[in-house]
Design an enzyme around this catalytic site. Structure first.
Site, short mmCIF file in Angstrom:
data_model
loop_
_atom_site.label_atom_id
_atom_site.label_comp_id
_atom_site.label_asym_id
_atom_site.label_seq_id
_atom_site.Cartn_x
_atom_site.Cartn_y
_atom_site.Cartn_z
N ASP A 191 2.90 13.38 15.37
CA ASP A 191 3.06 13.47 13.90
C ASP A 191 1.67 13.61 13.29
O ASP A 191 1.35 13.02 12.27
CB ASP A 191 3.77 12.23 13.35
CG ASP A 191 4.23 12.43 11.90
OD1 ASP A 191 4.27 13.59 11.45
OD2 ASP A 191 4.51 11.42 11.23
N ILE A 215 0.83 -1.21 0.00
CA ILE A 215 0.00 0.00 0.00
C ILE A 215 0.85 1.25 0.00
O ILE A 215 0.52 2.26 -0.59
CB ILE A 215 -0.89 0.07 1.27
CG1 ILE A 215 -1.65 -1.22 1.49
CG2 ILE A 215 -1.83 1.24 1.19
CD1 ILE A 215 -2.34 -1.26 2.85
N LYS A 238 2.41 -3.53 8.80
CA LYS A 238 3.41 -2.46 8.78
C LYS A 238 4.77 -3.05 9.12
O LYS A 238 4.98 -3.58 10.21
CB LYS A 238 3.03 -1.36 9.77
CG LYS A 238 3.93 -0.14 9.71
CD LYS A 238 3.31 1.05 10.44
CE LYS A 238 4.25 2.25 10.46
NZ LYS A 238 3.65 3.44 11.08
P1 ADP Z 1 4.73 5.96 7.75
O1 ADP Z 1 5.57 6.03 8.97
O2 ADP Z 1 5.42 5.35 6.59
O3 ADP Z 1 4.04 7.26 7.44
P2 ADP Z 1 2.03 4.99 8.26
O4 ADP Z 1 1.62 4.19 9.47
O5 ADP Z 1 1.57 6.39 8.18
O6 ADP Z 1 3.60 4.87 8.14
O7 ADP Z 1 1.52 4.19 6.99
C1 ADP Z 1 1.79 4.63 5.69
C2 ADP Z 1 0.53 4.60 4.85
O8 ADP Z 1 0.00 3.28 4.79
C3 ADP Z 1 -0.57 5.44 5.40
O9 ADP Z 1 -0.50 6.75 4.95
C4 ADP Z 1 -1.82 4.75 4.91
O10 ADP Z 1 -2.14 5.18 3.59
C5 ADP Z 1 -1.39 3.30 4.86
N1 ADP Z 1 -1.83 2.59 6.07
C6 ADP Z 1 -1.15 2.41 7.20
N2 ADP Z 1 -1.85 1.71 8.10
C7 ADP Z 1 -3.03 1.42 7.52
C8 ADP Z 1 -4.21 0.70 7.94
N3 ADP Z 1 -4.30 0.13 9.14
N4 ADP Z 1 -5.23 0.59 7.06
C9 ADP Z 1 -5.15 1.16 5.85
N5 ADP Z 1 -4.08 1.84 5.40
C10 ADP Z 1 -3.03 1.97 6.22
MN MN Z 2 2.41 8.29 8.09
#
Ligand code: ADP
Ligand code: MN
Length: 434
Positions: free
Chosen positions: A323, A178, A207
């Protein structure tokens, strides 16, 4: 991958057989011999021996050696004939052995400390030299590898970890990526079968915290000063620090879940891989707030919801997101969901209030630009969330007061070993001076 898994199984069987033979030979003889060196899956090799551990409470760090006893300033201890100077061979040898701990994490030093090994200065210096050149060599190799597999998103060890989750039936299929960020890669997966103690959501987000360390350096500020991690930070190796980020995200999500804040639900944590429920549907992730166009009605609704969530986060979860912006809020099911909380800290973190102020600035700017007339400005929002009553009417003074409060709290912790009540959750009016 299959070959690796088969090899691992084979090695385990081999080791088990070896253990049986060892036992047979030794019987209950007083003197025993060890086959340790002939084992395939060596306990100090890689991570394989920790595979069954979901997450470790790293507060107790079993790998940490006891501090070597130091020689006092004057340079010797004891009296007369029994005098021991800091140049004493035994003391020196033990110290050298303990210092091996400082070598790079990949450098296998074994259990020299446990065995009371004494290294002479000559041997130690030779080892140190070797450790340094190895480090440089492996950095070079690593760099090459990094470049060639940039497309593949995760390293082989992580792929194996993901594969095992599918193999165990916890996940049905991992469909695709994603998001690839600097610090993490997120995948979508369909959930597998429920176990006795766990219901797996139909769709999951995985993640993966990146194990390349460079990106995490600038995050030191968050974790180093977080008192929850104070005792464990300095002695941990980089691999463990990354797991700690994943662990932190898990704990913070759980707190939020308990307070009823819309956020992903934790499914499982394995090392640096966090599986949670997927916000979105049919493999399509919910859009970030920055990417959706909301009606002015929804925009207003979203604003009040976020105001509420920030207060809940602060008061009930005792957390500051740190953040928070339109990048880390998803719009799903007619409401806002908070994600990405690995860097979140408690308000009493030495920079906690500054982080909160930054969050407030992002939120109020976004909604003011988005045409929500009711949106508080960043200073009002800060006071509304924190319950503090900072009266400065301009940004600079406000910031200065925040920093003064943080400083005051730090001094208080230094002097009294505890936090000031101004941050407490019991609803007392805030205190400005002692
Ligand atoms: P980063 O530290 O890379 O910003 P994030 O936790 O923000 O990590 O995750 C990056 C992207 O992945 C998010 O902007 C979102 O689009 C997608 N994402 C993360 N967790 C989820 C989730 N539980 N369900 C759907 N999309 C997710
Ligand atoms: Mn993020």
């Amino acid at each position: 991958m299959l070959a690796q898994m088969l090899q691992m199984e084979f090695d385990r069987e081999y080791d088990a057989q070896l253990r049986r033979e060892e036992k047979k030979i030794n019987g209950d003889s007083k003197v025993s011999i060890s086959f340790e060196n002939y084992r395939k899956v060596h306990p100090y090799d890689s991570d394989s021996s920790e595979d069954e551990v979901d997450w470790q409470d790293t507060r107790h760090d079993p790998y940490r050696a006891d501090k070597p006893t130091t020689t006092p300033r004057k340079g010797f201890i004891g009296k007369g004939k029994d005098i021991t100077t800091k140049h004493d061979e035994v003391v020196c040898g033990r110290k050298n052995t303990a210092r091996m701990e400082n070598f790079a994490p990949e450098f296998q030093v074994g259990d020299g400390i446990g065995m009371d090994l004494k290294l002479s200065n000559q041997v130690f210096n030779a080892l140190k030299q070797h450790a340094y050149s190895e480090e440089r060599r492996s950095a070079r190799l690593h760099e090459k590898k990094e470049h060639s597999t940039a497309e593949k998103a995760v390293d082989p060890k992580t792929r194996l970890l993901l594969y095992k989750m599918v193999n165990a039936g916890m996940l049905e299929t991992i469909t695709g990526c994603i998001s690839t960020g600097k610090e993490s890669v997120v995948f979508h997966a369909y959930g597998g079968n429920a176990t006795e103690d766990k219901v797996i959501p139909p769709e999951c987000a995985i993640k993966v915290f990146k194990t390349t360390l460079n990106e995490f350096k600038n995050r030191d500020k968050y974790i180093k000063d977080d008192y929850r991690f104070k005792d464990r930070f300095s002695k941990l190796n980089p691999r463990k620090i990354i797991r700690m980020w994943a662990e932190k995200e898990m704990h913070n999500l759980t707190r939020m879940q308990n307070a009823g804040i819309p956020c992903p639900q934790v499914v499982i944590l394995k090392k640096h891989v966090l599986v949670m429920s997927f916000i979105g549907q049919d493999q399509v992730p919910a859009p970030k707030l920055k990417d959706v166009t909301l009606s002015s009605e929804d925009m207003k609704k979203a604003y009040y919801q976020i105001l509420n969530m920030m207060q809940q986060l602060y008061k009930e979860c005792n957390l500051v997101h740190a953040d928070l912006s339109e990048y880390n809020m998803l719009w799903h099911d007619g409401k806002v969901w908070l994600i990405d909380v690995s860097q979140s800290v408690e308000p009493t973190h030495p920079h906690g209030l500054e982080f909160l102020f930054r969050d407030c600035r992002n939120v109020s700017q976004f909604f003011q630009k988005g045409g929500v007339a009711e949106a508080l400005n960043e200073r009002e929002l800060f006071n509304a969330v924190s319950g503090l009553n900072i009266t400065a009417d301009n940004e600079v003074d406000f910031q200065a007061e925040i920093e003064a409060l943080e400083k005051m709290n730090e001094d208080h912790v230094q002097n009294h070993g505890k936090k000031l009540s101004m941050f407490s959750n019991d609803g007392d009016p805030p205190i400005y001076d002692e």
